[in-house]
Enzyme design. Structure first.
Site, short mmCIF file in Angstrom:
data_model
loop_
_atom_site.label_atom_id
_atom_site.label_comp_id
_atom_site.label_asym_id
_atom_site.label_seq_id
_atom_site.Cartn_x
_atom_site.Cartn_y
_atom_site.Cartn_z
N HIS A 268 0.88 -1.19 0.00
CA HIS A 268 0.00 0.00 0.00
C HIS A 268 0.91 1.23 0.00
O HIS A 268 1.73 1.40 -0.90
CB HIS A 268 -0.93 -0.13 1.21
CG HIS A 268 -2.07 0.84 1.28
ND1 HIS A 268 -2.43 1.67 0.26
CD2 HIS A 268 -2.96 1.10 2.30
CE1 HIS A 268 -3.48 2.40 0.62
NE2 HIS A 268 -3.81 2.07 1.86
N HIS A 307 -2.46 -2.70 -9.60
CA HIS A 307 -3.43 -2.09 -8.70
C HIS A 307 -4.66 -2.95 -8.63
O HIS A 307 -5.05 -3.55 -9.64
CB HIS A 307 -3.81 -0.68 -9.18
CG HIS A 307 -4.42 0.13 -8.10
ND1 HIS A 307 -5.77 0.09 -7.83
CD2 HIS A 307 -3.87 0.99 -7.21
CE1 HIS A 307 -6.01 0.90 -6.82
NE2 HIS A 307 -4.89 1.46 -6.41
N ASP A 363 2.61 5.19 -6.88
CA ASP A 363 3.87 5.10 -6.14
C ASP A 363 5.10 4.94 -7.02
O ASP A 363 6.22 4.99 -6.51
CB ASP A 363 3.81 3.92 -5.15
CG ASP A 363 2.79 4.16 -4.05
OD1 ASP A 363 2.77 5.28 -3.53
OD2 ASP A 363 2.01 3.25 -3.74
N1 CMC Z 1 4.71 -7.31 -10.06
C1 CMC Z 1 4.59 -8.52 -10.64
N2 CMC Z 1 3.44 -9.18 -10.74
C2 CMC Z 1 2.34 -8.61 -10.25
C3 CMC Z 1 2.39 -7.34 -9.63
C4 CMC Z 1 3.64 -6.70 -9.55
N3 CMC Z 1 3.73 -5.49 -8.98
N4 CMC Z 1 1.15 -7.02 -9.22
C5 CMC Z 1 0.36 -8.03 -9.56
N5 CMC Z 1 1.07 -8.99 -10.19
C6 CMC Z 1 0.58 -10.24 -10.77
C7 CMC Z 1 0.30 -11.27 -9.70
O1 CMC Z 1 1.42 -12.08 -9.45
C8 CMC Z 1 -0.84 -12.04 -10.32
O2 CMC Z 1 -0.32 -12.90 -11.28
P1 CMC Z 1 -0.94 -14.40 -11.46
O3 CMC Z 1 -2.34 -14.17 -11.92
O4 CMC Z 1 -0.06 -15.05 -12.44
O5 CMC Z 1 -0.89 -15.03 -10.11
C9 CMC Z 1 -1.64 -10.96 -11.04
O6 CMC Z 1 -0.68 -9.95 -11.38
C10 CMC Z 1 -2.76 -10.35 -10.22
O7 CMC Z 1 -2.19 -9.88 -9.01
P2 CMC Z 1 -2.92 -9.86 -7.61
O8 CMC Z 1 -1.88 -10.06 -6.56
O9 CMC Z 1 -4.08 -10.80 -7.64
O10 CMC Z 1 -3.49 -8.41 -7.60
P3 CMC Z 1 -4.06 -7.66 -6.33
O11 CMC Z 1 -5.20 -6.86 -6.81
O12 CMC Z 1 -4.32 -8.60 -5.21
O13 CMC Z 1 -2.83 -6.74 -5.87
C11 CMC Z 1 -1.37 -4.94 -5.62
C12 CMC Z 1 -2.75 -5.41 -6.11
C13 CMC Z 1 -1.28 -3.44 -5.72
C14 CMC Z 1 -1.21 -5.33 -4.14
C15 CMC Z 1 -0.28 -5.62 -6.48
O14 CMC Z 1 -0.42 -5.22 -7.82
C16 CMC Z 1 1.12 -5.33 -5.98
O15 CMC Z 1 1.60 -6.03 -5.08
N6 CMC Z 1 1.82 -4.28 -6.52
C17 CMC Z 1 3.12 -3.89 -6.03
C18 CMC Z 1 2.96 -3.04 -4.79
C19 CMC Z 1 2.46 -1.65 -5.13
O16 CMC Z 1 2.95 -1.00 -6.02
N7 CMC Z 1 1.49 -1.18 -4.32
C20 CMC Z 1 0.94 0.16 -4.46
C21 CMC Z 1 -0.47 0.16 -4.93
S1 CMC Z 1 -1.06 1.77 -5.47
C22 CMC Z 1 -1.04 2.80 -4.09
C23 CMC Z 1 -1.70 2.29 -2.89
O17 CMC Z 1 -2.78 1.73 -2.93
O18 CMC Z 1 -1.12 2.49 -1.83
#
Ligand code: CMC
Length: 424
Positions: A268, A307, A363
């Site tokens: 986050h 996201h 971010d």
């Molecule tokens: N790098 C590589 N792969 C990713 C990433 C990433 N940053 N984000 C998602 N994926 C992949 C994930 O592995 C999954 O792949 P598969 O379907 O093969 O298993 C797919 O994309 C869907 O991901 P998810 O984990 O189900 O997505 P989510 O909605 O649960 O997570 C998130 C959203 C923001 C936590 C995630 O994208 C992430 O960890 N991003 C990196 C951390 C980040 O930048 N966070 C800031 C978010 S924006 C500001 C805020 O809200 O604070």
């Protein structure tokens, strides 16, 4: 004629149920009537991480994640970033309308005149180790504020509630700057009421021996725009924490401490800090392909990408990229920028990221700007928490006034042991 209902056939019993659909949503409690026998508890929905469950009705922030749209109270984020100020946006988010001139003057006065913190709070902050992470110190200190303002417990008294809203929005920058000064062993710089919200924050951060600190107007405005972009983002993790804690009728300082704690995590608000650490680890443009390979192999995540809601370019990231040029014109460029641009270029062409709709989020570039402005990496999540406070407060007030809301208390699917006898 089309009916706004859903007909469900339970194949376990052959029974049919007609459930109302309102605002594209069914009420989870309407599922409870679906039973296989009289002593069956009734059907529930399972939704870990609330990926498809609305926890509230809200009139504050609208996001269309597929189209990359973000609006506060109906106003597009692009227009607010270009024409508004953070304090004006905070007023808008809280009150629902942009302020008239007299309202804005009073609002600004209230915020400006609550920036000081009790001297005892300074002593409280002095108690932590010199190398404490400023986010930990912010969380602890804002929680401790509840002991200084016991009247904050009167959460249904609108006047007392407004006072806490003013205090929290006003004092977060002071606590944040003091946390930084503590970490570098510098004397605390007190608020300067002649300066703007962000101008004063820069003053409390960076003032040294000069009699009067003069913020650079480009950096002051850039920070103000960054604060506008971070002000609210509907039911994200920290806002859900704010509402969840607030639903037990805890005072707002305790609830904001909890919300800030939720924000701290690297998925986050801690992502901006994680992005910079990642860029430093990559260290040169030439190492980008190897890092992307590690991401695709599932070894690491590309921080600042992806996201839960946006499946398109985060509109905030687009605006931040524009601000970056203005900031770098004053500060000189940040050497890690070229690594970030290369990561984005490769990721946006790569099947792994394209098929998963992973784009840069807010971010990805914010930390690069903060670093160029002179903020240490540890301060980045704190820089997120300051402006998000207005969003947390607005969502909290909306929740308290919503007759549908009660104490948050999800259900579970119990998969553990049945009853068994104690074994000595
Ligand atoms: N790098 C590589 N792969 C990713 C990433 C990433 N940053 N984000 C998602 N994926 C992949 C994930 O592995 C999954 O792949 P598969 O379907 O093969 O298993 C797919 O994309 C869907 O991901 P998810 O984990 O189900 O997505 P989510 O909605 O649960 O997570 C998130 C959203 C923001 C936590 C995630 O994208 C992430 O960890 N991003 C990196 C951390 C980040 O930048 N966070 C800031 C978010 S924006 C500001 C805020 O809200 O604070």
């Amino acid at each position: 004629m089309n009916k706004e209902t859903l007909t469900i056939t339970d194949n376990r019993t052959g029974k049919q149920y007609e459930i109302p659909v309102e605002d594209g949503t069914i009420r989870a409690m309407d599922l409870r009537q679906i039973k296989t026998s009289d002593d069956d508890f009734g059907l529930m929905s399972y939704d870990p991480a609330f990926t498809n469950t609305a926890s509230c009705k809200s009139r504050i922030t609208f996001i269309d994640g597929d189209k990359g749209i973000l609006r506060y109270r109906g106003y597009p984020i692009e227009q607010l970033a270009e024409r508004s100020t953070y304090l004006e946006v905070a007023y808008l988010i809280l009150h629902g309308e942009l302020p008239a001139a007299a309202e804005f003057e009073e609002w600004t006065w209230e915020i400006t005149h609550h920036t000081l913190i009790h001297e005892q709070i300074k002593k409280f902050m002095d108690g932590v180790r010199y190398d404490a992470h400023p986010m930990g110190l912010l969380i602890g200190t804002v929680g401790a504020l509840s002991t200084f303002y016991p009247e904050a417990k009167n959460i249904f008294d609108a006047e007392k509630r407004s006072k806490q809203v003013h205090r929290l929005i006003a004092k977060m920058p002071t606590i944040a700057a003091f946390a930084y000064r503590h970490s570098v062993g510098m004397p605390y710089a007190y608020p300067d009421n002649d300066l703007s919200y962000t101008g004063n924050f820069l003053n409390m951060m960076f003032k040294t021996t000069e009699v009067k600190y003069k913020p650079d107007p480009v950096l002051e405005r850039a920070l103000d725009v960054l604060f506008i972009l971070h002000a609210d983002h509907e039911q994200n993790c920290s806002t859900s924490a704010m509402r969840g804690i607030g639903s037990s009728q805890a005072d707002p300082y305790s609830a904001v401490a909890g919300a800030a704690a939720a924000l701290y995590g690297p998925l986050h608000g801690g992502a901006n800090e994680a992005v910079l650490r990642m860029l430093n680890e990559i260290s040169s443009k030439a190492n980008v392909p190897a890092y992307i390979k590690r991401v695709k192999e599932g070894e690491v995540r590309l921080m600042g990408f992806g996201h839960r809601v946006y499946k398109n370019y985060d509109p905030r990231a687009r605006i931040i990229k524009q601000i970056a040029d203005q900031v770098f014109a004053v500060t000189g460029s940040n050497p890690v920028l070229e690594i970030a641009l290369e990561l984005e270029r490769i990721a946006l062409e790569d099947e792994y990221f394209v098929s998963r709709k992973l784009y840069p989020n807010v971010d990805f570039y914010s930390g690069i700007i903060y670093q160029a402005m002179g903020f240490p990496v540890d301060m980045f999540p704190v820089l997120f928490a300051i402006p998000r406070t207005s969003g947390w407060m607005a969502q909290w007030v909306e929740m308290l006034n919503d007759p549908d809301q009660k104490i948050a208390r999800p259900r579970q699917i119990y998969l553990g042991y049945e009853e068994r006898e104690y074994k000595p």
